[in-house]
Design an enzyme around this catalytic site. Structure first.
Site, PDB file in Angstrom:
ATOM      1  N   GLY A 117       0.830  -1.205   0.000  1.00  0.00           N
ATOM      2  CA  GLY A 117       0.000   0.000   0.000  1.00  0.00           C
ATOM      3  C   GLY A 117       0.860   1.249   0.000  1.00  0.00           C
ATOM      4  N   GLY A 143      -0.403   4.572   0.211  1.00  0.00           N
ATOM      5  CA  GLY A 143      -1.103   5.765   0.672  1.00  0.00           C
ATOM      6  C   GLY A 143      -0.361   6.392   1.841  1.00  0.00           C
ATOM      7  N   GLY A 144      -1.058   7.199   2.616  1.00  0.00           N
ATOM      8  CA  GLY A 144      -0.407   7.943   3.695  1.00  0.00           C
ATOM      9  C   GLY A 144       0.337   7.058   4.683  1.00  0.00           C
ATOM     10  CB  ALA A 145      -0.681   4.164   6.756  1.00  0.00           C
ATOM     11  CG  PHE A 156     -12.916  19.091  10.948  1.00  0.00           C
ATOM     12  CD1 PHE A 156     -12.438  19.984  10.016  1.00  0.00           C
ATOM     13  CD2 PHE A 156     -13.364  17.844  10.512  1.00  0.00           C
ATOM     14  CE1 PHE A 156     -12.394  19.648   8.674  1.00  0.00           C
ATOM     15  CE2 PHE A 156     -13.325  17.501   9.171  1.00  0.00           C
ATOM     16  CZ  PHE A 156     -12.836  18.398   8.243  1.00  0.00           C
ATOM     17  CG  ASP A 173      -7.122  -5.241  -2.475  1.00  0.00           C
ATOM     18  OD1 ASP A 173      -8.316  -5.584  -2.629  1.00  0.00           O
ATOM     19  OD2 ASP A 173      -6.503  -4.543  -3.290  1.00  0.00           O
ATOM     20  CD  GLN A 214     -16.907   8.879  10.026  1.00  0.00           C
ATOM     21  OE1 GLN A 214     -15.955   9.253   9.361  1.00  0.00           O
ATOM     22  NE2 GLN A 214     -17.010   9.121  11.318  1.00  0.00           N
ATOM     23  CG  HIS A 217     -18.549  12.538   5.381  1.00  0.00           C
ATOM     24  ND1 HIS A 217     -19.242  13.714   5.191  1.00  0.00           N
ATOM     25  CD2 HIS A 217     -17.297  12.899   5.756  1.00  0.00           C
ATOM     26  CE1 HIS A 217     -18.434  14.734   5.433  1.00  0.00           C
ATOM     27  NE2 HIS A 217     -17.257  14.272   5.781  1.00  0.00           N
ATOM     28  CG  LEU A 242     -15.783  13.908   1.364  1.00  0.00           C
ATOM     29  CD1 LEU A 242     -16.738  13.461   2.459  1.00  0.00           C
ATOM     30  CD2 LEU A 242     -14.351  13.542   1.734  1.00  0.00           C
ATOM     31  CB  THR A 265     -14.371  18.714   3.416  1.00  0.00           C
ATOM     32  OG1 THR A 265     -13.847  18.758   4.753  1.00  0.00           O
ATOM     33  CG2 THR A 265     -14.482  20.151   2.938  1.00  0.00           C
ATOM     34  CD  GLU A 266     -16.832  16.770  10.373  1.00  0.00           C
ATOM     35  OE1 GLU A 266     -17.061  15.611  10.002  1.00  0.00           O
ATOM     36  OE2 GLU A 266     -16.310  17.037  11.459  1.00  0.00           O
ATOM     37  NE  ARG A 280     -16.512  13.309   9.301  1.00  0.00           N
ATOM     38  CZ  ARG A 280     -15.360  13.110   8.672  1.00  0.00           C
ATOM     39  NH1 ARG A 280     -14.929  11.883   8.472  1.00  0.00           N
ATOM     40  NH2 ARG A 280     -14.655  14.126   8.247  1.00  0.00           N
ATOM     41  CG  HIS A 287     -16.169   9.187   4.631  1.00  0.00           C
ATOM     42  ND1 HIS A 287     -15.611   9.591   3.438  1.00  0.00           N
ATOM     43  CD2 HIS A 287     -15.458   9.812   5.606  1.00  0.00           C
ATOM     44  CE1 HIS A 287     -14.600  10.418   3.696  1.00  0.00           C
ATOM     45  NE2 HIS A 287     -14.478  10.559   4.995  1.00  0.00           N
ATOM     46  CD  GLU A 330     -10.723   3.660   5.528  1.00  0.00           C
ATOM     47  OE1 GLU A 330     -10.188   4.590   4.893  1.00  0.00           O
ATOM     48  OE2 GLU A 330     -11.911   3.320   5.362  1.00  0.00           O
ATOM     49  NE  ARG A 389     -11.999   8.494   9.931  1.00  0.00           N
ATOM     50  CZ  ARG A 389     -12.117   9.655   9.274  1.00  0.00           C
ATOM     51  NH1 ARG A 389     -11.659  10.780   9.791  1.00  0.00           N
ATOM     52  NH2 ARG A 389     -12.700   9.694   8.083  1.00  0.00           N
ATOM     53  CG  LEU A 443      -5.730  13.174   6.343  1.00  0.00           C
ATOM     54  CD1 LEU A 443      -5.551  14.592   5.792  1.00  0.00           C
ATOM     55  CD2 LEU A 443      -5.300  12.164   5.303  1.00  0.00           C
TER      56      LEU A 443
END
Lengths: 588, 234
Positions: free
Chosen positions: A14, A16-18, A119, A221, A240, A242, A252, A254-255, A286, A353, A387, A398, A404
């Site tokens: 993966g 992504g961010g993590a 937020f 996956d 969740q 959203h 989406l 955003t909040e 949320r 979401h 996630e 959450r 993030l």
């Protein structure tokens, strides 16, 4: 069969961010590290996060990580593990400052510090008043963060395997993880990645629902691979919704729109959130806002010809704020809702979401499972973050901007603990079991030889309809019991999907069939876990058990693929350094 | 609902000696609004049709393709606005792997070549490096790039010299770091571009500006780099 083997100290699945944050740690440590991603890293779904990343920097108002921790525990409806939550909130300021040093283009205040916006659910003084805690790059915070992390990995010379899809986790006879199999999409060839430690950072699985803010690639996956390898999934009943997905399109909004002052209106033009959450109003968490919106629609106060959505009004913010702080939202509203929010409100509905559940881990990023009386015995060599993992910091619901934060804090933590594990406990690779690629080759062969089966798209749509109708915002026993039966039938059908394209080079029909294998595991886990939980908590709103039941149900659920059975384990009530935050009624 | 006609570039290296155009006809349903919605539906009919896609909201940059002769993202293109038959081809100038999927190696190589990260070797402060809102504003129109490659693959200079000319996407990124007050490597970055090809093959044809799905302006960024080159030469 001669499946080629590639050997690394660490393999990250993966980008992504993590995954990228962990990769940075491992690459810079000098360990031989591979990052596998089924899309080019900057296409990962982190890129779509909009509103912000939370940290108690206190740039605008007084703030403390203890307040952030309180909000997160309360947001989680007391299902979050307080040690992991403390760790995340305490590390947040350092993690955000680090991103800034990496070059992330945060918006700025007049004094040059990082801009922060309010937020949902983030407050001062443990719930008293909203606080500006979300550090933002306009409404493109995820894009700014993902690109910055990718760029930093370019600097660190991280070795990427782009458009390689991991297929199965390899565990040896001791149950330890020793690698993964993966498909090189461009050639269709299967490889074994032999590793001392494997990190899953494979993201969410919102595509089990028909209406989702998630990208097409969000097929869970990692979770599918974990279940097939005999590992449990934690808290899968908690999804969740959203509050503000564009009605019809699912995209989406955003909040952060409400953070900047946007409000929700029903058909009577009433700002209905004032009735449900007199204190936080439109900035309640949320799960709470989504339920309030659904109630408005159910009670006949929805908008539009079918009275099936509510309106998000922001024209009163004025064109300057909208163009400066919410430019991406304006673009999305024009393109996907056909309205310019500078003039008109956006039609919105609660939309799937985020997956609060996932592969069970602790705050170190180590994957854990019950073994010999220990509910959280470490699975050697296996880590998860982001996630796809359940640490659990989000519990039953959450808070916005905590995702993030979760990615960078636990991506780094997992990376650090992998380095310790590899250097401290793994001088050499454990041998691969015989026929390590067997299960993956069997899946591919099944698809190559299948005749007379159903189309992947058809079975996937049946799964999505089932989950959407049986595991929505409001749930009840009869409906979920039906859902369990229906999803079992769909899972049977998924065993016989057929693809017409049997070629090897970039066969996306095959990838979609393999992704469906993963989605189905998650859909089953979701319905079985939801059917099992006889209370209402966070995102799990059970009409037959409308209250939270701490005495019997303040516990995490664990779904096992074998026999589709549930087990439960205690919530961590002991933070690392501060006092326990005992359960309270959750009002806003 | 209306029927829509497509003509789509097809090439499977395992089966086809050379590429060909395939015609499709499909009924539009009420939810088939964006081009991506419709080609997803085509794929459900013919699962051999291959293309990349992910976020379906114009932020991941996966589904860039040549649509009726112009590069764009399928997910934010309204199908009703397109003249028929809707002709879809892979992004021009890059090797085709299969159907609408191109090999983007050269594109990313150029992006990597400009050192796309903030270079700052001074000791890290305890807190954030300060930047005024005005200084931060200099990054607007630069950092939002999604690396879809619509721009570079619409640029004739990039077609002729993909190995030597950085291309609009890479140069936009180069200026993004030059413009960042936190970056200390401006002169090194200019050195890196000072050659007859890397920067100066831009002939301000401006196709890049015309096609950018995020409404960014690489030509302007390139102009600013050229100005800096001139300034430091004097």
């Amino acid at each position: 069969m001669g499946v080629p083997v590639r050997r690394f100290d660490a393999v990250i699945v993966g980008g992504g961010g993590a995954g990228l944050r962990a990769a940075l740690q491992l690459s810079e440590s000098g360990l031989k590290t591979a990052v596998l991603s089924k899309v080019f890293p900057t296409r990962s779904h982190t890129v779509a996060a909009q509103g912000g990343i939370s940290a108690s920097l206190g740039n605008v108002q007084e703030d403390h990580w203890e307040w952030h921790m309180y909000d997160t525990v309360k947001g989680s409806d007391w299902l979050g593990d307080q040690d992991a939550i403390e760790y995340m909130c305490r590390k947040a300021p350092e993690a955000v400052i680090e991103l800034e040093h990496f070059g992330m283009p945060f918006d700025r205040l007049e004094n040059g510090k990082i801009y922060q916006r309010p937020f949902g659910g983030h407050t001062q003084h443990n719930g008293k008043t909203p606080v500006q805690r979300a550090c933002a790059a306009a409404d493109r915070t995820g894009h700014a963060m993902l690109h910055t992390l990718y760029q930093r990995n370019v600097r660190a010379n991280t070795q990427f395997f782009v458009e390689w899809m991991a297929l199965d986790l390899i565990r040896d006879a001791d149950g330890d993880v020793v690698g993964v199999t993966a498909l090189e999409m461009e050639t269709g060839e299967i490889y074994i990645f032999h590793a001392k430690a494997v990190l899953f950072a494979t993201g969410g699985a919102g595509r089990i629902y028909s209406a989702s803010t998630n990208a097409f690639i969000n097929t869970g996956d990692g979770l599918g691979m974990a279940v097939r390898a005999g590992l449990p999934l934690e808290d899968m009943e908690f999804w969740q919704f959203h509050p503000t997905g564009v009605a019809g399109a699912g995209v989406l909004i955003t909040e952060g729109v409400r953070g900047e002052g946007g409000i929700l209106l029903n058909a009577d033009g009433e700002r209905f959130m004032e009735r449900y959450a007199p204190n936080l109003k439109d900035l309640a968490p949320r799960d709470f806002v989504s339920r309030s919106m659904e109630l408005e629609v159910l009670e006949g106060r929805g908008c539009g010809p079918h009275k099936d959505y509510v309106l998000l009004k922001l024209d009163h913010l004025g064109p300057d704020i909208i163009n400066q702080r919410l430019p991406g939202i304006r673009e999305i509203a024009i393109k996907f809702a056909g309205v310019d929010p500078i003039k008109d409100p956006i039609p919105v509905i609660p939309t799937c979401h985020y997956m609060m559940g996932g592969i069970p881990t602790n705050w170190r990023g180590e994957v854990v499972m019950p073994k010999g009386g220990d509910p959280e015995s470490r699975v050697n060599g296996f880590y998860a973050a982001g996630e796809c993992a359940c640490a659990s910091v989000h519990g039953a619901n959450r808070l916005g901007t905590n995702s993030l934060l979760d990615l960078v804090v636990f991506g780094k933590s997992a990376g650090d603990h992998m380095i310790d594990y590899i250097r401290g406990e793994m001088p050499d690779w454990k041998p691969l079991p015989a026929d390590a690629a067997g299960p993956s080759l069997a899946r591919i062969a099944r698809l190559d030889n299948q005749t007379g089966g159903e189309d992947v798209a058809e079975v996937r749509a049946a799964m999505q309809r089932t989950v959407q109708s049986r595991a929505g915002v409001f749930r009840n026993a009869a409906n979920m019991a039906l859902g369990v039966e229906e999803i079992a039938a769909v899972a049977e059908r998924a065993k016989f999907t057929q693809i017409k394209d049997k070629s090897k080079v970039f066969n996306t029909a095959r990838t979609e069939a393999l992704e469906l294998d993963n989605l189905i595991e998650i859909a089953v886990a979701t319905l079985v876990a939801a059917d099992g939980r006889k209370e209402s908590r966070g995102a799990h709103a059970h009409d037959d058990f409308p209250h939270r039941d701490d005495e019997n149900w303040m516990k995490h659920s664990l779904f096992f693929g074998e026999g589709r059975r549930m087990e439960y384990k205690p919530v961590h009530t002991r933070p690392l350094t501060v006092d326990y935050i005992p359960p309270k009624e959750r009002t806003f | 609902m209306a029927t829509i006609r497509f003509s789509i570039y097809r090439y499977n290296p395992e089966a086809d000696a050379k590429p060909y155009m395939q015609d499709y006809e499909i009924e539009l349903g009420p939810k088939d609004i964006k081009l991506l919605d419709v080609i997803n539906k085509l794929k459900a009919m013919d699962d051999t049709l291959s293309f990349r896609r992910s976020c379906r909201e114009g932020i991941c940059g996966s589904d860039a393709m040549n649509i009726n002769g112009k590069n764009g993202l399928a997910c934010i293109t309204n199908v009703a606005d397109l003249s028929q038959p809707v002709t879809l081809r892979p992004l021009p100038g890059l090797p085709v792997i299969r159907d609408l999927i191109v090999d983007m190696t050269q594109f990313f190589k150029q992006y990597h070549s400009i050192k796309p990260y903030v270079i700052n070797d001074s000791p890290r402060p305890e807190r954030e490096r300060l930047q005024s809102p005005e200084q931060r504003k200099e990054l607007d129109g630069l950092y939002e790039c999604i690396l879809c490659a619509c721009c570079s693959t619409s640029c004739p200079s990039f077609w002729w010299n993909p190995d030597k000319f950085v291309g609009p996407a890479g140069l936009l990124a180069a200026y993004r770091f030059i413009a960042d007050t936190r970056d200390e490597a401006t002169s090194e970055r200019l050195d890196n571009l000072e050659d007859p090809y890397r920067l100066f093959r831009c002939h301000t044809i401006m196709n890049c500006v015309d096609v950018c799905p995020k409404h960014l302006n690489p030509t302007r960024a390139i102009g600013k780099i050229k100005d800096l080159m001139v300034k430091r030469a004097i």
